[in-house]
Design an enzyme around this catalytic site. Structure first.
Site, PDB file in Angstrom:
ATOM      1  N   TYR A 180       6.508  -6.706  -1.405  1.00 40.34           N
ATOM      2  CA  TYR A 180       5.310  -6.229  -0.723  1.00 40.34           C
ATOM      3  C   TYR A 180       5.268  -4.703  -0.712  1.00 40.34           C
ATOM      4  O   TYR A 180       6.143  -4.052  -0.130  1.00 40.34           O
ATOM      5  CB  TYR A 180       5.245  -6.763   0.707  1.00 40.34           C
ATOM      6  CG  TYR A 180       5.049  -8.259   0.836  1.00 40.34           C
ATOM      7  CD1 TYR A 180       4.621  -9.035  -0.234  1.00 40.34           C
ATOM      8  CD2 TYR A 180       5.318  -8.904   2.037  1.00 40.34           C
ATOM      9  CE1 TYR A 180       4.463 -10.406  -0.114  1.00 40.34           C
ATOM     10  CE2 TYR A 180       5.139 -10.280   2.172  1.00 40.34           C
ATOM     11  CZ  TYR A 180       4.718 -11.027   1.093  1.00 40.34           C
ATOM     12  OH  TYR A 180       4.558 -12.391   1.227  1.00 40.34           O
ATOM     13  N   SER A 181       4.241  -4.170  -1.351  1.00 43.26           N
ATOM     14  CA  SER A 181       4.073  -2.712  -1.454  1.00 43.26           C
ATOM     15  C   SER A 181       5.344  -2.029  -1.934  1.00 43.26           C
ATOM     16  O   SER A 181       5.740  -0.980  -1.426  1.00 43.26           O
ATOM     17  CB  SER A 181       3.596  -2.126  -0.121  1.00 43.26           C
ATOM     18  OG  SER A 181       2.304  -2.594   0.192  1.00 43.26           O
TER      19      SER A 181
END
Length: 326
Positions: A61-62
């Site tokens: 995630y990111s």
């Protein structure tokens, strides 16, 4: 807040889990709508105030910045012994032949990187994000077992796969005396119920805790059909999941809206209340990017749908194409 044992364990988790995919640096992720650290921290703090102790993120995630934001906030706002931190491993984290997957090399490397980003000595629930078709499941399960025995994770879980794959993993672990999966993070909501055919019965039989992602169908269950948001206009993953069945799903969305109006509650509460009564669902994962998302989640715990309302919500459903296992 209500709490429940996660599957066949002694671990107590809140019945609402905060999904942290929406936190991170937008320029390092496929979703431009994610919140930076300054906007993420009030949501994490509010979750704790509401009694939520269960937080789910992933290394991908990111590009790891979600883990960093969650780790810093929880270190400041919470007692580590009272929160349950879950993260995941599988997707590509760096270029090269060993930059993704569930090989022993990848797992042993990524667990240490996640621990560093989260700023913790251990992860409560370490999950495989997808099935790895190129690594023997025996190699994956032994590596996960060694991660647990090394004290780097307390429990292990799985996410988004076919029931036969999950059963194979459970069998391999039991055959060798390795650590068993205790949870299944799968795609389940009013618009996508294919998991009811095989995965949920398997989880009931094996006493696996189910922690569904996308409980609100990426927001489609919370607003008028014609209403657009920044996420709905930019989230290509959402479109790949739901656009193909939009005509069929619209009826369900309208019925949820009608029940919400009669009950005088937001639509999100109706969708979550439906999911919370499904066995063996332990804690839906709410990807909150607003304080109101958390408040609706907490309020849904006290909303009891009638048998007639549940039947009305379920009646229009038709079989959908399997999505989410890639």
């Amino acid at each position: 807040m209500e709490y429940v044992k996660l599957g066949n364990t002694g671990l107590d988790v809140s019945r609402i889990c905060l999904g942290c995919m929406g936190f991170g640096e937008a320029d390092r992720w496929i979703h431009p709508w994610v919140l930076d650290e300054d906007r993420s921290r009030p949501i994490l703090k509010k979750a704790l105030e509401l009694g939520i102790n269960f937080f789910d993120t992933a290394n991908v995630y990111s590009d790891g910045t979600s883990e960093e934001i969650v780790g810093r906030a929880l270190k400041e706002y919470a007692n580590r012994d009272e929160v349950v931190i879950a993260t995941k491993v599988h997707f590509r984290m760096h270029p090269g032949p060993n930059g993704a997957g569930l090989s022993r090399k990848a797992i042993m490397s990524e667990i240490d990187k996640s621990l560093k980003r989260l700023g913790t000595d251990y992860i409560d629930l370490y999950q495989i994000h997808r099935w790895d078709y190129y690594t023997p499941i025996e190699e994956t399960m032994e590596a996960l077992h060694d991660v647990v025995k090394a004290g780097k994770a307390r429990y292990i879980g799985a996410s988004a796969m076919y029931a036969w794959q999950f059963q194979k993993a459970l069998y391999v672990a039991e055959r060798h005396g390795w650590t068993r999966f205790v949870s299944m993070q799968n795609h389940l909501n009013l618009l996508y119920r294919e998991e009811e055919r095989e995965m949920l019965p398997l989880c009931r039989e094996e006493k696996i805790g189910v922690i569904p992602y996308s409980p609100l169908a990426s927001g489609r269950l919370t607003r008028d059909w014609s209403e657009a948001t920044h996420r709905s206009e930019t989230d290509q993953v959402q479109r790949s999941k739901y656009d193909a069945t939009a005509d069929m799903d619209r009826v369900i969305v309208e019925r949820a809206a009608a029940i919400a109006e009669r009950r005088g509650v937001p639509r999100a509460q109706v969708a979550l209340a439906w999911l919370l009564q499904k066995e063996p669902v332990a804690a839906p994962i709410i990807g909150a990017t607003k304080i109101s998302h958390l408040e609706d989640g907490a309020a849904a715990l006290s909303l009891q749908l009638t048998a007639e309302e549940i039947a009305s919500l379920e009646e229009p459903y038709v079989p959908h194409r399997i999505v989410g296992f890639e």
